[in-house]
Design a protein around this motif. Structure first.
Motif, PDB file in Angstrom:
ATOM      1  N   THR A   1     104.664 -27.434  62.522  1.00 48.45           N
ATOM      2  CA  THR A   1     106.252 -28.067  62.218  1.00 48.45           C
ATOM      3  C   THR A   1     106.679 -28.232  63.828  1.00 48.45           C
ATOM      4  O   THR A   1     105.975 -27.766  64.710  1.00 48.45           O
ATOM      5  CB  THR A   1     106.991 -27.013  61.619  1.00 48.45           C
ATOM      6  OG1 THR A   1     108.033 -27.454  61.233  1.00 48.45           O
ATOM      7  CG2 THR A   1     107.173 -25.570  62.411  1.00 48.45           C
ATOM      8  N   ASP A   2     107.727 -28.578  63.698  1.00 56.87           N
ATOM      9  CA  ASP A   2     108.510 -28.746  65.323  1.00 56.87           C
ATOM     10  C   ASP A   2     109.393 -27.635  65.406  1.00 56.87           C
ATOM     11  O   ASP A   2     109.751 -26.757  64.617  1.00 56.87           O
ATOM     12  CB  ASP A   2     109.540 -29.946  65.059  1.00 56.87           C
ATOM     13  CG  ASP A   2     108.862 -31.286  64.864  1.00 56.87           C
ATOM     14  OD1 ASP A   2     107.918 -31.654  65.694  1.00 56.87           O
ATOM     15  OD2 ASP A   2     109.281 -31.965  64.003  1.00 56.87           O
TER      16      ASP A   2
ATOM     17  N   LYS B   1     112.652 -26.802  63.717  1.00 60.67           N
ATOM     18  CA  LYS B   1     112.719 -26.490  62.370  1.00 60.67           C
ATOM     19  C   LYS B   1     112.966 -24.944  62.094  1.00 60.67           C
ATOM     20  O   LYS B   1     113.651 -24.589  61.182  1.00 60.67           O
ATOM     21  CB  LYS B   1     111.363 -26.766  61.768  1.00 60.67           C
ATOM     22  CG  LYS B   1     111.291 -28.341  61.690  1.00 60.67           C
ATOM     23  CD  LYS B   1     112.140 -29.028  60.697  1.00 60.67           C
ATOM     24  CE  LYS B   1     111.750 -30.518  60.684  1.00 60.67           C
ATOM     25  NZ  LYS B   1     112.608 -31.127  59.513  1.00 60.67           N
TER      26      LYS B   1
ATOM     27  N   HIS C   1     116.373 -23.947  61.537  1.00 56.13           N
ATOM     28  CA  HIS C   1     117.444 -24.668  60.860  1.00 56.13           C
ATOM     29  C   HIS C   1     117.931 -24.252  59.491  1.00 56.13           C
ATOM     30  O   HIS C   1     118.804 -24.518  58.734  1.00 56.13           O
ATOM     31  CB  HIS C   1     116.466 -25.947  60.386  1.00 56.13           C
ATOM     32  CG  HIS C   1     116.470 -27.097  61.310  1.00 56.13           C
ATOM     33  ND1 HIS C   1     115.814 -28.271  61.276  1.00 56.13           N
ATOM     34  CD2 HIS C   1     116.699 -27.157  62.681  1.00 56.13           C
ATOM     35  CE1 HIS C   1     115.861 -29.008  62.210  1.00 56.13           C
ATOM     36  NE2 HIS C   1     116.258 -28.243  63.295  1.00 56.13           N
TER      37      HIS C   1
ATOM     38  N   TRP D   1     115.181 -24.499  52.023  1.00 55.92           N
ATOM     39  CA  TRP D   1     114.995 -25.334  53.335  1.00 55.92           C
ATOM     40  C   TRP D   1     113.537 -25.872  53.543  1.00 55.92           C
ATOM     41  O   TRP D   1     113.075 -26.565  54.302  1.00 55.92           O
ATOM     42  CB  TRP D   1     115.338 -24.438  54.541  1.00 55.92           C
ATOM     43  CG  TRP D   1     114.869 -23.171  54.545  1.00 55.92           C
ATOM     44  CD1 TRP D   1     115.613 -22.038  53.940  1.00 55.92           C
ATOM     45  CD2 TRP D   1     113.769 -22.524  54.713  1.00 55.92           C
ATOM     46  NE1 TRP D   1     114.952 -20.896  53.982  1.00 55.92           N
ATOM     47  CE2 TRP D   1     113.708 -21.307  54.483  1.00 55.92           C
ATOM     48  CE3 TRP D   1     112.282 -22.946  55.297  1.00 55.92           C
ATOM     49  CZ2 TRP D   1     112.696 -20.371  54.591  1.00 55.92           C
ATOM     50  CZ3 TRP D   1     111.320 -22.030  55.460  1.00 55.92           C
ATOM     51  CH2 TRP D   1     111.484 -20.783  54.969  1.00 55.92           C
TER      52      TRP D   1
ATOM     53  N   SER E   1     112.722 -29.491  54.019  1.00 51.78           N
ATOM     54  CA  SER E   1     112.619 -30.093  55.200  1.00 51.78           C
ATOM     55  C   SER E   1     111.617 -29.743  56.168  1.00 51.78           C
ATOM     56  O   SER E   1     111.146 -30.158  57.132  1.00 51.78           O
ATOM     57  CB  SER E   1     113.991 -30.052  56.027  1.00 51.78           C
ATOM     58  OG  SER E   1     114.215 -30.680  57.103  1.00 51.78           O
ATOM     59  N   TYR E   2     111.440 -28.396  56.213  1.00 52.10           N
ATOM     60  CA  TYR E   2     110.660 -27.584  57.057  1.00 52.10           C
ATOM     61  C   TYR E   2     109.149 -28.332  57.122  1.00 52.10           C
ATOM     62  O   TYR E   2     108.310 -28.424  58.047  1.00 52.10           O
ATOM     63  CB  TYR E   2     110.435 -26.005  56.768  1.00 52.10           C
ATOM     64  CG  TYR E   2     109.940 -25.390  57.890  1.00 52.10           C
ATOM     65  CD1 TYR E   2     110.562 -24.793  58.882  1.00 52.10           C
ATOM     66  CD2 TYR E   2     108.352 -25.124  57.931  1.00 52.10           C
ATOM     67  CE1 TYR E   2     109.877 -23.730  59.579  1.00 52.10           C
ATOM     68  CE2 TYR E   2     107.810 -24.299  58.894  1.00 52.10           C
ATOM     69  CZ  TYR E   2     108.708 -23.544  59.562  1.00 52.10           C
ATOM     70  OH  TYR E   2     108.164 -23.008  60.524  1.00 52.10           O
TER      71      TYR E   2
ATOM     72  N   GLU F   1     108.416 -31.510  56.772  1.00 50.83           N
ATOM     73  CA  GLU F   1     108.364 -32.802  57.279  1.00 50.83           C
ATOM     74  C   GLU F   1     107.549 -33.148  58.357  1.00 50.83           C
ATOM     75  O   GLU F   1     106.757 -34.081  58.328  1.00 50.83           O
ATOM     76  CB  GLU F   1     109.802 -33.010  57.809  1.00 50.83           C
ATOM     77  CG  GLU F   1     109.971 -34.372  58.553  1.00 50.83           C
ATOM     78  CD  GLU F   1     111.250 -34.763  59.309  1.00 50.83           C
ATOM     79  OE1 GLU F   1     111.539 -35.791  59.823  1.00 50.83           O
ATOM     80  OE2 GLU F   1     112.036 -33.745  59.291  1.00 50.83           O
ATOM     81  N   THR F   2     107.523 -31.952  59.424  1.00 46.63           N
ATOM     82  CA  THR F   2     106.323 -32.428  60.556  1.00 46.63           C
ATOM     83  C   THR F   2     104.786 -32.742  59.798  1.00 46.63           C
ATOM     84  O   THR F   2     104.301 -33.661  60.320  1.00 46.63           O
ATOM     85  CB  THR F   2     106.226 -31.305  61.503  1.00 46.63           C
ATOM     86  OG1 THR F   2     107.934 -30.898  61.892  1.00 46.63           O
ATOM     87  CG2 THR F   2     105.745 -31.771  62.723  1.00 46.63           C
TER      88      THR F   2
END
Length: 480
Positions: free
Chosen positions: A22-23, A26, A29, A137, A140-141, A143-144
């Motif tokens: 991940t980024d 993140k 978040h 969450w 969205s986590y 996403e990367t």
């Protein structure tokens, strides 16, 4: 210097840890969303780009590689140590909740258009939803990791459009369309950034073609998509196998290729520009001509330098003067016993230009095969098709709310809102992105529209395991 007892000494375990895939930002978040948030919905789309349609491919690889194995306490310990030292907060309680309540499998639902589908841009291709309030969450986590599907989609999209270009010239100038799958060969393995890129991008190219020298791409297609053998290659010379004989023995090097590999029905590719392409073409057409004819195989000459447009036509004319040609049913000339493979300076523009010049000169598209390297697997990026993954809905307490990005400085970055799905018209094949509610059971909707998205992953379970042949069939049906 870190000791080998730290959680970071084993790169293999780091790369296979989804918490670290991940980024950095993140990790913080989970503390930034509204406190009453209880579920989240995100989607992936191509917001336009070089091509107006995208061929969807590669999600199954990502899911199998990263999401079908459970999170473990060791992974959590490893991630906690990293983020703490890295300066980010870490949601240890959330990750341990996943281990305790889901045996480590991520409680997310991923829906996607079937791989091989060709969908106009500005439509939802993938949706990700998590409706567990404790770990909402996650949508969205991820996403990367999930956003990297842009790469196989973009490679597959470019190759699909190139297949259409080559197909058009074959239909115009050739009597044999069965050669189409072998017209664009993957030369890209050495030009990509990693072995993983070779595997992912190389397999994406094979949705439209069946020729490749990118071994890892073929292996990936076979492994992740249940294919016995996704692509093929032929014996071919490189410069070292020719120049190692010395310039004065170049003819012997060529003769050796025919002796070792020239058999009835075989294809032998020989790079011929090590010193003087035109002198080499003269040798092939005189000294070695009878050996080529006697072999019963097809000699493929590879010029590897000079202006591609000029060199291809010069090579074909020289070979035609030596080996002759036959006029086919389309009134175009097909070389006898020999072909050309162009592997230098090959990109979408040069392919179109070379085929057009050949057609104008009266040569059938049969006479050429293209080998594409850096432009196939490396000269693309996420913005080639302007891919994005965005949150489009969030549940606050028990009620869903639309979420949208709409920057006044760039309307092209406006995102879609709501819980989304994709419909396809069962008569016309037209696609349309709409908002839910629609049933999650992929039921047929009223009228002429069906849901195009199917649930491919849910809480650690891969629900669709497509074969490469299925994907190819779907992609080929969308040609034209």
């Amino acid at each position: 210097m870190q000791s080998d007892t730290t959680p970071f000494h084993d790169m293999a375990s780091i790369l296979s840890n989804p918490i670290l895939n991940t980024d950095s930002y993140k990790a913080s978040h989970y503390l930034q969303y509204p406190p009453e948030a209880s579920a989240m919905f995100s989607y992936i789309e191509s917001r336009g780009g070089r091509y107006d349609r995208t061929l969807f491919f590669g999600l199954q690889m990502l899911i199998k590689e990263y999401l079908c194995r459970p999170i473990t306490p060791a992974m959590i310990d490893q991630a906690k140590a990293f983020f703490t030292a890295h300066g980010e907060p870490f949601n240890e309680a959330g990750w341990r909740y996943i281990v305790e309540h889901y045996e480590g499998y991520l409680p997310v639902r991923i829906r996607a258009v079937p791989e091989g589908s060709v969908v106009p841009t500005h439509n939802v291709l993938v949706t990700v939803e998590c409706d567990d309030p404790q770990v909402f969450w996650l949508a969205s986590y991820l996403e990367t990791m999930l956003m990297r599907v842009w790469y196989p989609i973009t490679v597959a999209t470019q190759s699909w459009h190139l297949r259409n270009t080559i197909r058009a010239y074959l239909e115009k100038s050739s009597d044999d369309l069965t050669q189409l799958p072998f017209k664009l060969h993957d030369f890209g393995a050495r030009g990509v950034s990693s072995a993983e890129s070779a595997a992912i991008g190389g397999s994406a190219h094979l949705v439209s073609f069946m020729g490749s020298d990118t071994v890892l791409g073929v292996v990936a297609a076979n492994h992740y998509y249940n294919e016995p053998m996704a692509a093929f290659s032929v014996p071919a010379a490189e410069h070292s196998t020719i120049t190692s004989w010395g310039r004065e023995r170049e003819t012997d090097a060529f003769r050796n290729m025919i002796a070792k590999f020239g058999k009835p029905g075989a294809i032998v590719s020989v790079v011929s520009d090590s010193y003087d392409l035109f002198a080499a073409l003269e040798v092939w057409g005189t000294t070695l001509k009878q050996a080529v004819l006697d072999s019963g195989g097809t000699l493929v000459i590879r010029p590897d330098s000079g202006d591609p447009l000029t060199i291809v036509l010069q090579t074909m004319r020289a070979l035609e003067a030596s080996f002759g040609s036959t006029v086919n049913g389309k009134g175009r000339r097909v070389l006898n016993n020999v072909r050309v493979i162009q592997g230098d300076g090959v990109n979408p523009d040069s392919i179109e230009a070379i085929l057009a010049a050949m057609d104008e000169a009266g040569f059938a598209a049969d006479n050429i095969v293209f080998g594409m390297g850096g432009a196939l697997l490396q000269q693309i990026n996420r913005d080639t098709q302007r891919f994005a993954m965005k949150c489009s809905a969030i549940r606050l307490d028990d009620e869903w709310h639309d979420v949208r990005k709409d920057p006044v400085t760039d309307a092209g970055k406006r995102s879609m809102k709501g819980r989304l799905t994709l419909l396809v018209n069962r008569h016309t094949g037209e696609y349309r992105t709409v908002t839910l509610p629609l049933a999650w059971d992929d039921r047929t909707v009223e009228g002429d529209w069906d849901e195009a998205l199917v649930t491919v992953f849910d809480s650690g379970k891969l629900l669709v395991d497509a074969t490469f042949s299925e994907i190819r069939k779907r992609a080929h049906a969308a040609e034209g």
